[in-house]
Enzyme design. Structure first.
Site, PDB file in Angstrom:
ATOM      1  N   THR A  23      -8.577   1.902  -0.440  1.00  0.00           N
ATOM      2  CA  THR A  23      -9.898   1.423   0.008  1.00  0.00           C
ATOM      3  C   THR A  23     -10.372   0.177  -0.727  1.00  0.00           C
ATOM      4  O   THR A  23     -11.531  -0.198  -0.623  1.00  0.00           O
ATOM      5  CB  THR A  23     -10.952   2.528  -0.196  1.00  0.00           C
ATOM      6  OG1 THR A  23     -11.004   2.857  -1.592  1.00  0.00           O
ATOM      7  CG2 THR A  23     -10.617   3.774   0.606  1.00  0.00           C
ATOM      8  N   ASP A  50      -7.950   6.999  -1.566  1.00  0.00           N
ATOM      9  CA  ASP A  50      -7.870   6.493  -2.939  1.00  0.00           C
ATOM     10  C   ASP A  50      -8.931   5.420  -3.160  1.00  0.00           C
ATOM     11  O   ASP A  50      -8.984   4.427  -2.434  1.00  0.00           O
ATOM     12  CB  ASP A  50      -6.473   5.899  -3.181  1.00  0.00           C
ATOM     13  CG  ASP A  50      -6.306   5.399  -4.603  1.00  0.00           C
ATOM     14  OD1 ASP A  50      -5.858   6.180  -5.462  1.00  0.00           O
ATOM     15  OD2 ASP A  50      -6.626   4.214  -4.864  1.00  0.00           O
ATOM     16  N   TYR A  55     -13.759  -0.676  -7.650  1.00  0.00           N
ATOM     17  CA  TYR A  55     -13.833  -1.257  -6.306  1.00  0.00           C
ATOM     18  C   TYR A  55     -15.277  -1.448  -5.830  1.00  0.00           C
ATOM     19  O   TYR A  55     -15.512  -2.132  -4.842  1.00  0.00           O
ATOM     20  CB  TYR A  55     -13.077  -0.398  -5.279  1.00  0.00           C
ATOM     21  CG  TYR A  55     -11.641  -0.087  -5.638  1.00  0.00           C
ATOM     22  CD1 TYR A  55     -10.973  -0.789  -6.650  1.00  0.00           C
ATOM     23  CD2 TYR A  55     -10.937   0.911  -4.978  1.00  0.00           C
ATOM     24  CE1 TYR A  55      -9.663  -0.486  -6.985  1.00  0.00           C
ATOM     25  CE2 TYR A  55      -9.626   1.216  -5.302  1.00  0.00           C
ATOM     26  CZ  TYR A  55      -8.993   0.519  -6.313  1.00  0.00           C
ATOM     27  OH  TYR A  55      -7.698   0.824  -6.634  1.00  0.00           O
ATOM     28  N   ASN A 167      -1.154   2.620 -14.123  1.00  0.00           N
ATOM     29  CA  ASN A 167      -0.686   1.415 -14.826  1.00  0.00           C
ATOM     30  C   ASN A 167      -0.214   1.692 -16.254  1.00  0.00           C
ATOM     31  O   ASN A 167      -0.222   0.793 -17.091  1.00  0.00           O
ATOM     32  CB  ASN A 167      -1.784   0.334 -14.839  1.00  0.00           C
ATOM     33  CG  ASN A 167      -2.140  -0.127 -13.443  1.00  0.00           C
ATOM     34  OD1 ASN A 167      -1.291  -0.650 -12.726  1.00  0.00           O
ATOM     35  ND2 ASN A 167      -3.376   0.093 -13.037  1.00  0.00           N
ATOM     36  N   TYR A 216       0.941   1.780  -5.512  1.00  0.00           N
ATOM     37  CA  TYR A 216      -0.004   0.872  -4.835  1.00  0.00           C
ATOM     38  C   TYR A 216       0.724  -0.442  -4.607  1.00  0.00           C
ATOM     39  O   TYR A 216       1.749  -0.723  -5.234  1.00  0.00           O
ATOM     40  CB  TYR A 216      -1.307   0.702  -5.611  1.00  0.00           C
ATOM     41  CG  TYR A 216      -1.261  -0.059  -6.919  1.00  0.00           C
ATOM     42  CD1 TYR A 216      -1.222  -1.460  -6.955  1.00  0.00           C
ATOM     43  CD2 TYR A 216      -1.298   0.618  -8.145  1.00  0.00           C
ATOM     44  CE1 TYR A 216      -1.211  -2.155  -8.156  1.00  0.00           C
ATOM     45  CE2 TYR A 216      -1.283  -0.069  -9.354  1.00  0.00           C
ATOM     46  CZ  TYR A 216      -1.234  -1.455  -9.348  1.00  0.00           C
ATOM     47  OH  TYR A 216      -1.215  -2.144 -10.541  1.00  0.00           O
ATOM     48  N   ALA A 218       2.398  -1.198  -1.979  1.00  0.00           N
ATOM     49  CA  ALA A 218       3.707  -0.844  -1.411  1.00  0.00           C
ATOM     50  C   ALA A 218       4.185  -1.834  -0.348  1.00  0.00           C
ATOM     51  O   ALA A 218       5.373  -1.915  -0.053  1.00  0.00           O
ATOM     52  CB  ALA A 218       3.656   0.567  -0.824  1.00  0.00           C
ATOM     53  N   LEU A 219       3.260  -2.612   0.213  1.00  0.00           N
ATOM     54  CA  LEU A 219       3.633  -3.625   1.210  1.00  0.00           C
ATOM     55  C   LEU A 219       3.572  -5.027   0.609  1.00  0.00           C
ATOM     56  O   LEU A 219       3.490  -6.019   1.320  1.00  0.00           O
ATOM     57  CB  LEU A 219       2.709  -3.535   2.433  1.00  0.00           C
ATOM     58  CG  LEU A 219       2.693  -2.179   3.143  1.00  0.00           C
ATOM     59  CD1 LEU A 219       1.743  -2.202   4.332  1.00  0.00           C
ATOM     60  CD2 LEU A 219       4.101  -1.794   3.594  1.00  0.00           C
ATOM     61  N   PHE A 272      -7.652  -2.708   7.265  1.00  0.00           N
ATOM     62  CA  PHE A 272      -8.947  -2.655   7.946  1.00  0.00           C
ATOM     63  C   PHE A 272      -8.741  -2.675   9.465  1.00  0.00           C
ATOM     64  O   PHE A 272      -9.691  -2.707  10.229  1.00  0.00           O
ATOM     65  CB  PHE A 272      -9.824  -3.856   7.549  1.00  0.00           C
ATOM     66  CG  PHE A 272     -10.280  -3.821   6.113  1.00  0.00           C
ATOM     67  CD1 PHE A 272     -10.810  -2.663   5.564  1.00  0.00           C
ATOM     68  CD2 PHE A 272     -10.180  -4.946   5.305  1.00  0.00           C
ATOM     69  CE1 PHE A 272     -11.242  -2.621   4.244  1.00  0.00           C
ATOM     70  CE2 PHE A 272     -10.604  -4.918   3.982  1.00  0.00           C
ATOM     71  CZ  PHE A 272     -11.137  -3.750   3.454  1.00  0.00           C
ATOM     72  N   ARG A 278      -3.229   3.355  12.434  1.00  0.00           N
ATOM     73  CA  ARG A 278      -2.516   4.342  13.259  1.00  0.00           C
ATOM     74  C   ARG A 278      -1.008   4.200  13.087  1.00  0.00           C
ATOM     75  O   ARG A 278      -0.289   5.185  12.930  1.00  0.00           O
ATOM     76  CB  ARG A 278      -2.860   4.150  14.746  1.00  0.00           C
ATOM     77  CG  ARG A 278      -4.238   4.607  15.120  1.00  0.00           C
ATOM     78  CD  ARG A 278      -4.512   4.349  16.604  1.00  0.00           C
ATOM     79  NE  ARG A 278      -5.889   4.695  16.915  1.00  0.00           N
ATOM     80  CZ  ARG A 278      -6.310   5.932  17.160  1.00  0.00           C
ATOM     81  NH1 ARG A 278      -5.449   6.931  17.132  1.00  0.00           N
ATOM     82  NH2 ARG A 278      -7.586   6.178  17.427  1.00  0.00           N
TER      83      ARG A 278
END
Length: 323
Positions: A23, A50, A55, A167, A216, A218-219, A272, A278
């Site tokens: 998020t 998460d 944030y 971390n 985190y 991961a992309l 977002f 999906r």
């Protein structure tokens, strides 16, 4: 809607959904967006959310969760919610008040997982990144074992079902694990982990100690200008990854996510965009062949998109060690 997301058992008996919804929103105008996207994520089947005090959107994320409980989409116990203790609250007396502050914002009675967000301690106060007149971060010196004891008390009080770290390097994990009088072991270590930084040594160490690795980034990264070097390669454009995506008739993002799940890593993904939110759930619809996993293993180049260099002066800076 029933979630098809599998779960992994933690060392304290609780279990964590293996795919989580991140998020993190950099700017204020995105905070509203993070609320809407969290609602969508819950609607399509995500159950692991998460977030973090850092944030600055726990209020919005809490509203999203509560609204989905109130409209009957989920019950509170269906949701696995992670929050994190920020570096300005490492002093033991600040740990519980910090968690209670998050719970107030969220309008929840407990979090499922509470993590020490980063091993570097900063000067306590309202500023997330306190600086002196020269623009240098004002550091603090706190024994992380003392912070951990305060985390254990939060678990014992029922404010957090499970506790872990984020971390941390191997040495820092060992320090907690070898702490005299340790009551609760960290259930996980959440770290940057992707095809270009596959964390194989840290993963092996965590598995050996029954600690789940949570990934985190991961992309790769959404390339926030303030925290990454823009010269770094775009992970999802990697030619080998793109070729493999064609072979499996999937997107490069799905291959990158599936790679982590096959390795036994709990993986966070953030978007977002409703279509992508999906699509990310399709990661459970296929598997990668072992020879393809090997090819992906070889993409590792020890590249950090989030080097956190502003914390380098602190003795607890985690990324100077090999792992």
């Amino acid at each position: 809607m029933n979630s098809k997301i599998q779960k992994m058992e933690l060392n304290d008996g609780h279990s964590i959904p293996v795919l989580g919804f991140g998020t993190y929103a950099t700017e204020e105008n995105l905070r509203k967006k993070s609320m809407e996207s969290t609602k969508i994520a819950i609607d399509v089947g995500f159950r692991h959310i998460d977030c973090s005090h850092l944030y600055q959107n726990e209020e919005e994320i809490g509203q999203a969760i509560v609204s989905k409980i109130e409209d009957g989409t989920v019950k509170r116990e269906d949701i696995f919610y992670t929050s994190k203790l920020w570096s300005t609250s490492h002093r033991p007396e600040l740990v519980r008040p910090s968690l209670e502050n998050s719970l107030r914002k969220l309008n929840l009675d407990y979090v499922d997982l509470y993590l020490i967000h980063f091993p570097v301690s900063l000067k306590p106060g309202d500023e997330l990144l306190p600086q002196d007149e020269h623009g240098n971060l004002i550091l603090d010196t706190v024994d992380l074992c003392d912070t951990w004891e305060a985390m254990e008390k939060c678990k014992d009080a029922g404010l957090a079902k499970s506790i872990g770290v984020s971390n941390f390097n191997r040495r820092q994990l060992e320090k907690i694990l070898n702490k005299p009088g340790l009551k609760h072991r960290p259930v996980c270590n959440q770290v940057e982990c992707h095809l270009y930084l596959n964390q194989s040594k840290l993963l092996a160490y965590c598995k050996m100690n029954d600690i789940v690795l949570v990934a985190y980034g991961a992309l790769g990264t959404q390339r926030y200008k303030y925290c990454i070097n823009e010269d770094t390669p775009v992970l999802l454009d990697d030619p080998i990854l793109c070729t493999m995506a064609k072979k499996y008739k999937r997107t490069p993002a799905l291959i990158a996510l599936r790679y982590q799940l096959e390795r036994g890593i709990v993986t966070l993904v953030k978007s977002f965009n409703e279509e992508r939110i999906r699509e990310n759930l399709q990661v459970f619809d296929f598997q990668l062949a072992s020879d393809d996993m090997e090819i992906l293993d070889n993409l590792d180049r020890n590249l950090r998109y989030f080097p956190a260099n502003m914390f380098k002066a602190h003795p607890n800076f985690p990324f100077s060690d090999e792992y």
